[in-house]
Design a protein around this motif. Structure first.
Motif, PDB file in Angstrom:
ATOM      1  N   LEU A  19      32.523  46.565  54.060  1.00  0.00           N
ATOM      2  CA  LEU A  19      31.988  46.627  55.425  1.00  0.00           C
ATOM      3  C   LEU A  19      31.379  45.287  55.826  1.00  0.00           C
ATOM      4  N   ASP A  20      30.624  44.679  54.902  1.00  0.00           N
ATOM      5  CA  ASP A  20      30.038  43.360  55.182  1.00  0.00           C
ATOM      6  C   ASP A  20      31.125  42.319  55.414  1.00  0.00           C
ATOM      7  N   GLU A  21      32.178  42.389  54.618  1.00  0.00           N
ATOM      8  CA  GLU A  21      33.286  41.444  54.762  1.00  0.00           C
ATOM      9  C   GLU A  21      34.009  41.634  56.096  1.00  0.00           C
ATOM     10  N   PHE A  22      34.114  42.890  56.522  1.00  0.00           N
ATOM     11  CA  PHE A  22      34.757  43.167  57.801  1.00  0.00           C
ATOM     12  C   PHE A  22      34.045  42.447  58.931  1.00  0.00           C
ATOM     13  N   TYR A  23      32.717  42.498  58.927  1.00  0.00           N
ATOM     14  CA  TYR A  23      31.963  41.858  60.008  1.00  0.00           C
ATOM     15  C   TYR A  23      31.927  40.336  59.865  1.00  0.00           C
ATOM     16  N   SER A  24      32.028  39.827  58.640  1.00  0.00           N
ATOM     17  CA  SER A  24      31.956  38.377  58.464  1.00  0.00           C
ATOM     18  C   SER A  24      33.280  37.679  58.764  1.00  0.00           C
ATOM     19  N   ARG A  25      34.420  38.349  58.541  1.00  0.00           N
ATOM     20  CA  ARG A  25      35.716  37.678  58.718  1.00  0.00           C
ATOM     21  C   ARG A  25      36.496  38.156  59.941  1.00  0.00           C
ATOM     22  N   SER A  26      35.965  39.107  60.675  1.00  0.00           N
ATOM     23  CA  SER A  26      36.690  39.618  61.841  1.00  0.00           C
ATOM     24  C   SER A  26      36.328  38.842  63.102  1.00  0.00           C
ATOM     25  N   ASN A  27      37.259  38.844  64.043  1.00  0.00           N
ATOM     26  CA  ASN A  27      37.023  38.259  65.355  1.00  0.00           C
ATOM     27  C   ASN A  27      37.740  39.110  66.398  1.00  0.00           C
ATOM     28  N   GLU A  28      37.728  38.629  67.622  1.00  0.00           N
ATOM     29  CA  GLU A  28      38.299  39.407  68.720  1.00  0.00           C
ATOM     30  C   GLU A  28      39.778  39.720  68.492  1.00  0.00           C
ATOM     31  N   LYS A  29      40.502  38.843  67.812  1.00  0.00           N
ATOM     32  CA  LYS A  29      41.944  39.005  67.643  1.00  0.00           C
ATOM     33  C   LYS A  29      42.316  39.941  66.496  1.00  0.00           C
ATOM     34  N   ASN A  30      41.610  39.836  65.359  1.00  0.00           N
ATOM     35  CA  ASN A  30      42.025  40.609  64.176  1.00  0.00           C
ATOM     36  C   ASN A  30      41.130  41.803  63.859  1.00  0.00           C
ATOM     37  N   ALA A  31      40.138  42.073  64.701  1.00  0.00           N
ATOM     38  CA  ALA A  31      39.184  43.151  64.406  1.00  0.00           C
ATOM     39  C   ALA A  31      39.862  44.510  64.324  1.00  0.00           C
ATOM     40  N   LEU A  32      40.807  44.789  65.215  1.00  0.00           N
ATOM     41  CA  LEU A  32      41.476  46.092  65.218  1.00  0.00           C
ATOM     42  C   LEU A  32      42.252  46.316  63.925  1.00  0.00           C
ATOM     43  N   LYS A  33      42.993  45.310  63.490  1.00  0.00           N
ATOM     44  CA  LYS A  33      43.757  45.413  62.238  1.00  0.00           C
ATOM     45  C   LYS A  33      42.818  45.592  61.043  1.00  0.00           C
ATOM     46  N   GLU A  50      35.077  50.902  70.248  1.00  0.00           N
ATOM     47  CA  GLU A  50      33.769  50.346  70.620  1.00  0.00           C
ATOM     48  C   GLU A  50      33.332  49.285  69.600  1.00  0.00           C
ATOM     49  N   ILE A  51      33.633  49.520  68.317  1.00  0.00           N
ATOM     50  CA  ILE A  51      33.297  48.539  67.276  1.00  0.00           C
ATOM     51  C   ILE A  51      34.125  47.278  67.460  1.00  0.00           C
ATOM     52  N   VAL A  52      35.402  47.438  67.756  1.00  0.00           N
ATOM     53  CA  VAL A  52      36.281  46.284  68.001  1.00  0.00           C
ATOM     54  C   VAL A  52      35.798  45.505  69.219  1.00  0.00           C
ATOM     55  N   ASN A  53      35.356  46.204  70.257  1.00  0.00           N
ATOM     56  CA  ASN A  53      34.888  45.533  71.479  1.00  0.00           C
ATOM     57  C   ASN A  53      33.619  44.715  71.244  1.00  0.00           C
ATOM     58  N   SER A  54      32.879  45.024  70.175  1.00  0.00           N
ATOM     59  CA  SER A  54      31.660  44.262  69.897  1.00  0.00           C
ATOM     60  C   SER A  54      31.967  42.827  69.495  1.00  0.00           C
ATOM     61  N   PHE A  55      33.241  42.536  69.177  1.00  0.00           N
ATOM     62  CA  PHE A  55      33.641  41.168  68.826  1.00  0.00           C
ATOM     63  C   PHE A  55      34.049  40.358  70.060  1.00  0.00           C
ATOM     64  N   VAL A  56      34.134  41.008  71.222  1.00  0.00           N
ATOM     65  CA  VAL A  56      34.425  40.284  72.457  1.00  0.00           C
ATOM     66  C   VAL A  56      33.206  39.422  72.797  1.00  0.00           C
ATOM     67  N   PRO A  57      33.369  38.104  72.900  1.00  0.00           N
ATOM     68  CA  PRO A  57      32.192  37.241  73.109  1.00  0.00           C
ATOM     69  C   PRO A  57      31.577  37.412  74.491  1.00  0.00           C
ATOM     70  N   ALA A  58      30.266  37.391  74.509  1.00  0.00           N
ATOM     71  CA  ALA A  58      29.513  37.407  75.765  1.00  0.00           C
ATOM     72  C   ALA A  58      28.935  36.015  75.952  1.00  0.00           C
ATOM     73  N   ASN A  59      29.650  35.196  76.751  1.00  0.00           N
ATOM     74  CA  ASN A  59      29.279  33.788  76.932  1.00  0.00           C
ATOM     75  C   ASN A  59      29.174  33.052  75.598  1.00  0.00           C
ATOM     76  N   GLY A  60      30.167  33.282  74.741  1.00  0.00           N
ATOM     77  CA  GLY A  60      30.225  32.570  73.467  1.00  0.00           C
ATOM     78  C   GLY A  60      29.461  33.207  72.334  1.00  0.00           C
ATOM     79  N   ARG A  61      28.741  34.278  72.581  1.00  0.00           N
ATOM     80  CA  ARG A  61      27.973  34.953  71.522  1.00  0.00           C
ATOM     81  C   ARG A  61      28.475  36.375  71.323  1.00  0.00           C
ATOM     82  N   ARG A  62      28.392  36.862  70.079  1.00  0.00           N
ATOM     83  CA  ARG A  62      28.731  38.259  69.819  1.00  0.00           C
ATOM     84  C   ARG A  62      27.591  39.133  70.318  1.00  0.00           C
TER      85      ARG A  62
END
Length: 387
Positions: free
Chosen positions: A275-289, A319-331
Motif C-alpha cells: 500500500l505504501d509503495e502504491f502511493y509512493s510510485r503512482s501518479n495520474e497516469k498509472n494509478a488505475l493500473k 476516488e482514490i485514483v482521482n486523488s493523484f490528479v494535481p491541484a495546481n501542481g500538488r496532490r
C-alpha cells in the motif's frame, strides 16, 4: 477609567437638543471602543474563552459574548476550485453530533461550517448556492463517507471526487490493528493456559517464555505498525538491551520479531508495504493500473480483514485514483482540514462546549481564518450592549 462629560447642544430655531459625538464608546455602552477591539483581538485565539476575556477586562462573561455577537459577522466564502469536506465531533444538537467543515485547499481558509453532515442538510445548503458558482468546483476531496460522494456528484457537475491517502491509510490501519490484536490474543490465551499448569515440561516452559515475549512486543510496540520513523526500517540502528525480550534490540529487530513469527501478521504487514509503495510510485497516469494490482493482492490474501480492505479499495477505486490528479501542481489531501478540525476541537474543549450554534460557527470562522476581521462599530439590527 475615563470620566467623560458630554456636551448637550440646542438648536436656537427649533429648540431641539442633541448630544455631541462620543469618541470613546458607542451609544449605550460603558466600555471604550479600545477595550472592545482588545477583546476581539484576544478572541482570535482558539484557546481563549469568553470567561478569560471577561476576567481580563473586568466585564461580565455575558457582555464579552455580546460584544463578539455585536461586532463580528462572517458570511460564507465563495466555493473554491478545490474543495475539502470533512466532519468533526464538536457541536451536539438534536439533529446531529457532527459539524461539517468546508475548506479551500489553495488558500487554506474555511469556506463555511454546517451544523450536520447529513445528506438532506448538505443538499439544502448547496442548492441555495447558484449553479454557476458550483460549476467552478473542479475537485472535491473527502473521506470514505458515502453521503459526501452522493452529494458531490449531484451538486458539482464539473468536479471529480477524490479520497486522499490519509483516510485510506487510516482505514487500513484499523484492519491491520485488528489482525495484530487477534494474534496478540492468541499468544495471551496460550500464555495463560501454560501459567495455570502446575507441572510443565521443558518444552512448555520455553513455549511460555516465547508466548510472553510475543505478547509483550505486540502489546507495547503496536505503534510501530503505523509509524514512518526511519529508525524502524534501519537495521544498523544502535541496539539496546531489553529485559523482557532478554536481548539487544533496536526498533527494526523488534518489528521483525513481532511480524515474522506469525504467517498471518507477516502477510498483513507485507500488504502494508504494498500500500505504501502504491502511493509512493503512482501518479495520474498509472494509478488505475497500480490500484487494480493492489486489489488483487489484498483479495488473494485469505485474511478476512485484508480481503475486506480489498473490497473497500474496489468501492472507492476511482476516488482514490482521482486523488493523484494535481491541484495546481500538488496532490490534493485532507491533511489540512484535519488540522482545522483539531483547532475546532480546541475551541470547543477550552469553552466546555457551546449552546449557541451561530456564535460557535462565527467563532470558528473568525479564529481560524487569518484574514477574517470585525466591524468598527456594532452591526446594525443587532442592538447595543451594556455592562
Amino acid at each position: 477609567m475615563i470620566n467623560y462629560r458630554a456636551r448637550r447642544y440646542r438648536c436656537p430655531k427649533c429648540h431641539k437638543t442633541f448630544m455631541e459625538s462620543n469618541p470613546f464608546t458607542v451609544a449605550g455602552s460603558r466600555i471604550s471602543l479600545a477595550t472592545v477591539y482588545n477583546i476581539l483581538e484576544d478572541l482570535r485565539k482558539p484557546n481563549m474563552t469568553f470567561r478569560d476575556v471577561a476576567e481580563r477586562y473586568h466585564i461580565s462573561q455575558t457582555t464579552a459574548a455580546h460584544v463578539f455577537d455585536s461586532f463580528v459577522s462572517i458570511s460564507r466564502r465563495p466555493l473554491p476550485e478545490y474543495l475539502l469536506i470533512d466532519e468533526v465531533y464538536a457541536f451536539k444538537s438534536a439533529h446531529s453530533k457532527y459539524v461539517c467543515v468546508l475548506v479551500d485547499f489553495e488558500t487554506q481558509n474555511i469556506v463555511d461550517v454546517l451544523p450536520s453532515r447529513r445528506k438532506q442538510t448538505l443538499m439544502d445548503y448547496f442548492f441555495s448556492i447558484p449553479l454557476e458558482e458550483r460549476k467552478n468546483v473542479k475537485i472535491v476531496s473527502f473521506d470514505m463517507w458515502e453521503t459526501y460522494r452522493i452529494v458531490s456528484k449531484i451538486m458539482f457537475p464539473n468536479a471529480i471526487c477524490a479520497t486522499d491517502h490519509f483516510h485510506v491509510k487510516q482505514e487500513f490501519g484499523r484492519k491491520i490493528d485488528r489482525v495484530r490484536i487477534d494474534v496478540m490474543n492468541k499468544y495471551y490465551s496460550r500464555k495463560k493456559y501454560l501459567e495455570k499448569k502446575k507441572e510443565k515440561t521443558k518444552t512448555e516452559k520455553l513455549e511460555l517464555k516465547e508466548a510472553s515475549k510475543h505478547y509483550y512486543a505486540l502489546k507495547k510496540c503496536n505503534w510501530m505498525f503505523f509509524s514512518n520513523d526511519n529508525r524502524i526500517f534501519d537495521p544498523n540502528e544502535k541496539k539496546i538491551y531489553n529485559h523482557t525480550l532478554e536481548g539487544y534490540y533496536n526498533y527494526y529487530d523488534i518489528l521483525e520479531f513481532m511480524v515474522r513469527h506469525d504467517s498471518v501478521l507477516d502477510l498483513a504487514y507485507d500488504l502494508k508495504y504494498e500500500l505504501d509503495e502504491f502511493y509512493s510510485r503512482s501518479n495520474e497516469k498509472n494509478a488505475l493500473k497500480n490500484i487494480e494490482e493492489l486489489i488483487i493482492s489484498f483479495r488473494n490474501s485469505q485474511i478476512k480483514e485484508m480481503m475486506d480492505f480489498g473490497n473497500t479499495l474496489v468501492k472507492w477505486k476511482y476516488e482514490i485514483v482521482n486523488s493523484f490528479v494535481p491541484a495546481n501542481g500538488r496532490r490534493i489531501s485532507n491533511g489540512l482540514i484535519e488540522n482545522r478540525n483539531k483547532s475546532i476541537k480546541l475551541l470547543k474543549h477550552s469553552s466546555n462546549g457551546y449552546l449557541n450554534w451561530h456564535r460557535f460557527k462565527t467563532r470558528i470562522m473568525y479564529s481560524l481564518n487569518k484574514d477574517s476581521t470585525y466591524h468598527l462599530y456594532p452591526i446594525k439590527n443587532k442592538g447595543d450592549f451594556t455592562e
